[in-house]
Design a protein around this motif. Structure first.
Motif, short mmCIF file in Angstrom:
data_model
loop_
_atom_site.label_atom_id
_atom_site.label_comp_id
_atom_site.label_asym_id
_atom_site.label_seq_id
_atom_site.Cartn_x
_atom_site.Cartn_y
_atom_site.Cartn_z
N MET A 1 68.75 -22.75 45.03
CA MET A 1 68.35 -23.06 46.65
C MET A 1 68.56 -21.85 47.70
O MET A 1 67.73 -21.51 48.47
N LEU A 2 69.85 -21.43 47.41
CA LEU A 2 69.89 -20.10 48.49
C LEU A 2 69.34 -19.24 48.06
O LEU A 2 68.78 -18.48 48.83
N GLY A 3 68.84 -18.93 46.75
CA GLY A 3 67.74 -17.86 46.55
C GLY A 3 66.47 -17.95 47.22
O GLY A 3 65.80 -17.01 47.81
N GLU B 1 67.22 -23.97 62.79
CA GLU B 1 66.64 -24.82 61.62
C GLU B 1 65.11 -25.24 61.90
O GLU B 1 64.88 -25.70 62.75
N PRO B 2 64.30 -24.92 60.69
CA PRO B 2 63.02 -25.05 60.94
C PRO B 2 62.62 -26.74 61.10
O PRO B 2 63.59 -27.31 60.31
N ASP B 3 61.80 -27.11 61.86
CA ASP B 3 61.65 -28.66 61.55
C ASP B 3 60.95 -28.98 60.37
O ASP B 3 61.35 -29.82 59.57
N TYR C 1 67.75 -30.58 38.31
CA TYR C 1 66.72 -29.86 37.85
C TYR C 1 65.37 -29.91 38.82
O TYR C 1 64.46 -29.22 38.46
N VAL C 2 65.14 -31.17 39.01
CA VAL C 2 64.20 -31.44 39.80
C VAL C 2 64.02 -30.76 41.28
O VAL C 2 63.06 -30.34 41.72
N MET C 3 65.00 -30.80 41.63
CA MET C 3 65.31 -29.90 42.96
C MET C 3 65.06 -28.37 42.92
O MET C 3 64.57 -27.85 43.88
N THR C 4 65.21 -28.02 41.72
CA THR C 4 65.07 -26.50 41.56
C THR C 4 63.90 -26.01 40.86
O THR C 4 63.75 -24.98 40.22
N SER C 5 62.91 -27.30 40.33
CA SER C 5 61.81 -26.90 39.50
C SER C 5 62.24 -26.49 38.18
O SER C 5 61.52 -25.59 37.59
N LEU D 1 60.12 -26.13 51.18
CA LEU D 1 61.59 -26.51 51.34
C LEU D 1 61.75 -27.90 51.51
O LEU D 1 60.94 -28.73 51.76
N GLY D 2 62.50 -28.23 50.68
CA GLY D 2 63.09 -29.88 50.29
C GLY D 2 64.18 -30.02 51.35
O GLY D 2 64.63 -29.12 51.98
#
Length: 148
Positions: free
Chosen positions: A111-113, A70-72, A44-48, A77-78
């Motif tokens: 996270m996919l959203g 992939e962005p640097d 739940y921390v990862m998804t706020s 983004l976590g």
């Protein structure tokens, strides 16, 4: 009949046995995992605290592919988001992502959203069940099996 004799006064003077001693408290703070695994971050921390994706419906068989490289670093983004982008350089299902990341499905969907909102991934949703009842599909499968 005579009542039994009263126990001796010494019987009542005995103290009950002492409870077992508690294990010694370590001086170090409590650790959830061993040192090689690192600290634990709750999903739940990862998804706020979110439990539903902001957009998109992600079945376990929904296919996800990264759009671009992939962005640097990307604001908001976590490391888990970046891991999803890295894994999705090849087409991958939500179920496969969940297994590779070792995270709950709900967390991966949120996270996919996020990644879909930012344009980092695109989706291919599974065909609706109504289309699966087309008799032509079954005939094509049977013809293909007969050809083997």
């Amino acid at each position: 009949m005579m009542p039994p004799e009263d126990p001796s006064p010494d019987f009542w003077a005995e103290d009950p046995p002492a409870p077992p001693a508690a294990p010694a408290e370590p001086d170090a703070p409590e650790r959830w995992l061993d040192e090689s695994a690192g600290p634990m971050v709750r999903p739940y921390v990862m998804t706020s605290g979110r439990i539903e994706p902001s957009r998109g419906s992600f079945d376990l068989i929904t296919l996800v592919v990264a759009v671009g490289v992939e962005p640097d670093t990307a604001i908001g983004l976590g490391p888990e988001h970046l891991a999803i982008i890295r894994l999705c350089q090849n087409v991958m299902s939500v179920a496969e992502l969940t297994g590779h990341l070792d995270l709950p499905v709900a967390t991966v969907r949120v996270m996919l959203g996020d990644l879909l909102d930012k344009g980092f991934v695109s989706l291919q949703e599974p065909e609706p069940e109504a289309d699966m009842h087309d008799i032509r599909l079954y005939k094509a499968v049977i013809d293909g099996l007969r050809a083997l």
